[in-house]
Design an enzyme around this catalytic site. Sequence first.
Site, PDB file in Angstrom:
ATOM      1  CG  ASP A  29      22.518  43.337  60.552  1.00  9.77           C
ATOM      2  OD1 ASP A  29      21.684  43.833  61.235  1.00  9.77           O
ATOM      3  OD2 ASP A  29      24.005  43.603  60.476  1.00  9.77           O
ATOM      4  CB  SER A  30      21.340  47.693  60.106  1.00 10.42           C
ATOM      5  OG  SER A  30      22.421  47.361  60.934  1.00 10.42           O
ATOM      6  CE1 TYR A  61      18.073  49.464  59.042  1.00 13.17           C
ATOM      7  CE2 TYR A  61      17.606  47.293  59.802  1.00 13.17           C
ATOM      8  CZ  TYR A  61      17.872  48.185  58.697  1.00 13.17           C
ATOM      9  OH  TYR A  61      17.409  47.804  57.179  1.00 13.17           O
ATOM     10  N   GLY A  62      19.944  50.893  65.330  1.00 15.70           N
ATOM     11  CA  GLY A  62      19.865  50.838  66.650  1.00 15.70           C
ATOM     12  C   GLY A  62      19.268  52.216  67.370  1.00 15.70           C
ATOM     13  CB  CYS A  92      19.019  42.696  62.271  1.00 19.40           C
ATOM     14  SG  CYS A  92      19.044  44.537  63.064  1.00 19.40           S
ATOM     15  CG  ASN A  93      20.000  40.700  68.318  1.00 23.15           C
ATOM     16  OD1 ASN A  93      19.701  39.541  68.920  1.00 23.15           O
ATOM     17  ND2 ASN A  93      21.135  40.435  67.428  1.00 23.15           N
ATOM     18  CB  THR A  94      17.878  46.634  66.061  1.00 23.71           C
ATOM     19  OG1 THR A  94      19.207  46.660  66.723  1.00 23.71           O
ATOM     20  CG2 THR A  94      17.289  47.992  66.377  1.00 23.71           C
ATOM     21  CB  CYS A 202      23.807  43.892  68.555  1.00 20.35           C
ATOM     22  SG  CYS A 202      24.330  44.753  67.068  1.00 20.35           S
ATOM     23  CB  THR A 203      24.073  40.084  64.093  1.00 23.65           C
ATOM     24  OG1 THR A 203      23.559  41.431  63.618  1.00 23.65           O
ATOM     25  CG2 THR A 203      22.939  39.042  64.521  1.00 23.65           C
ATOM     26  CG  HIS A 204      26.942  45.359  63.458  1.00 20.14           C
ATOM     27  ND1 HIS A 204      25.506  45.196  63.044  1.00 20.14           N
ATOM     28  CD2 HIS A 204      27.361  45.887  62.545  1.00 20.14           C
ATOM     29  CE1 HIS A 204      25.436  45.744  61.932  1.00 20.14           C
ATOM     30  NE2 HIS A 204      26.635  46.175  61.677  1.00 20.14           N
TER      31      HIS A 204
HETATM   32  N1  DGL Z   1      23.122  44.140  63.926  1.00 22.40           N
HETATM   33  C1  DGL Z   1      22.073  44.715  64.315  1.00 22.40           C
HETATM   34  C2  DGL Z   1      21.534  43.940  65.637  1.00 22.40           C
HETATM   35  O1  DGL Z   1      21.789  42.850  65.623  1.00 22.40           O
HETATM   36  C3  DGL Z   1      21.882  46.171  64.225  1.00 22.40           C
HETATM   37  C4  DGL Z   1      22.860  46.918  64.692  1.00 22.40           C
HETATM   38  C5  DGL Z   1      22.306  48.411  64.321  1.00 22.40           C
HETATM   39  O2  DGL Z   1      22.368  48.872  63.076  1.00 22.40           O
HETATM   40  O3  DGL Z   1      22.103  49.335  65.229  1.00 22.40           O
HETATM   41  O4  DGL Z   1      20.993  44.616  66.520  1.00 22.40           O
END
Ligand code: DGL
Length: 281
Positions: A29-30, A61-62, A92-94, A202-204
């Site tokens: 993930d990021s 990453y977003g 990571c969804n992004t 977003c997994t975060h």
């Molecule tokens: N955890 C990530 C996601 O699921 C990345 C969030 C990010 O880095 O902006 O999108």
Amino acid sequence: MARGLRRQVPALTEDDPRMTLSSPIGIFDSGIGGLSVARAVRERLPGEDILYVADSLHAPYGDKSDAFIRERMHVITDFLLTRGAKAVVVACNTATTSAIAQLRETYSIPIIGVEPGVKPAVLATRSAVVGVLATPRTLQTHSFESLAARFSRNVKLVVQPCPNLVHQIEALDFDSERTRALLEEYVSPLLAEGADTIVLGCTHYNYLARQIAQVAGEAVQIISTEQAVAREVVRRLEMQSLLADTTGQGQSLFCTSGDLTLFRRQLDGLWQPGEPVFAME
Ligand code: DGL
């Protein structure tokens, strides 16, 4: 690199002598969001080794471009492959919505991604209004647009980019006034539209599920996808006869491209205290 061309670092396949059933599952993930996915994988597959990469130096990453995210995905996947990963989970969804298709064209091992749980949310909603919290990039991707178009025929989908939330989570700042204010700013428009179901896209955000539920109120269901992803990891490994043939406990190894001290602190809070961490080199 031309699309479809295999990279110099060869993908490990079932035929590759370097890959054994005890090779690790690579997860990245990021930053720390993907730990929620790694946790779900660990629970379902206690005998597997896990190699987790947090690309913390480049988080979030977003707010990055597709090209940048794609490049990071290839760098990290190469890193995981040179360490023998038998499968890769893009936690990571992004990253998934930006470029998982190109990653799958490049490598031959199983690559499992995570997308916002629009489908389960559409099945769960009674008000026929679903809110989606995600990064700005995820919501701009074609992949998300097509996901939304596929599942929102009889349901109104209200999307909300949350540009500042990942910073708060990376800083383990879950309960501050600033985080609460951001959640109110992001969740209120969904409630105003009548959403009774909110997707954590977003997994975060999995680490803010309790706080989001508090802001949204009891009547609102929160949908996250880490269990579905873990089920899919099991299914893919089973299907390709890649499950570890051991009854022992698997190891978890954690790498970051960012600050080791911060990552250690993040793991203390979100995984378990005292976990050794390594620099991604
Ligand atoms: N955890 C990530 C996601 O699921 C990345 C969030 C990010 O880095 O902006 O999108």
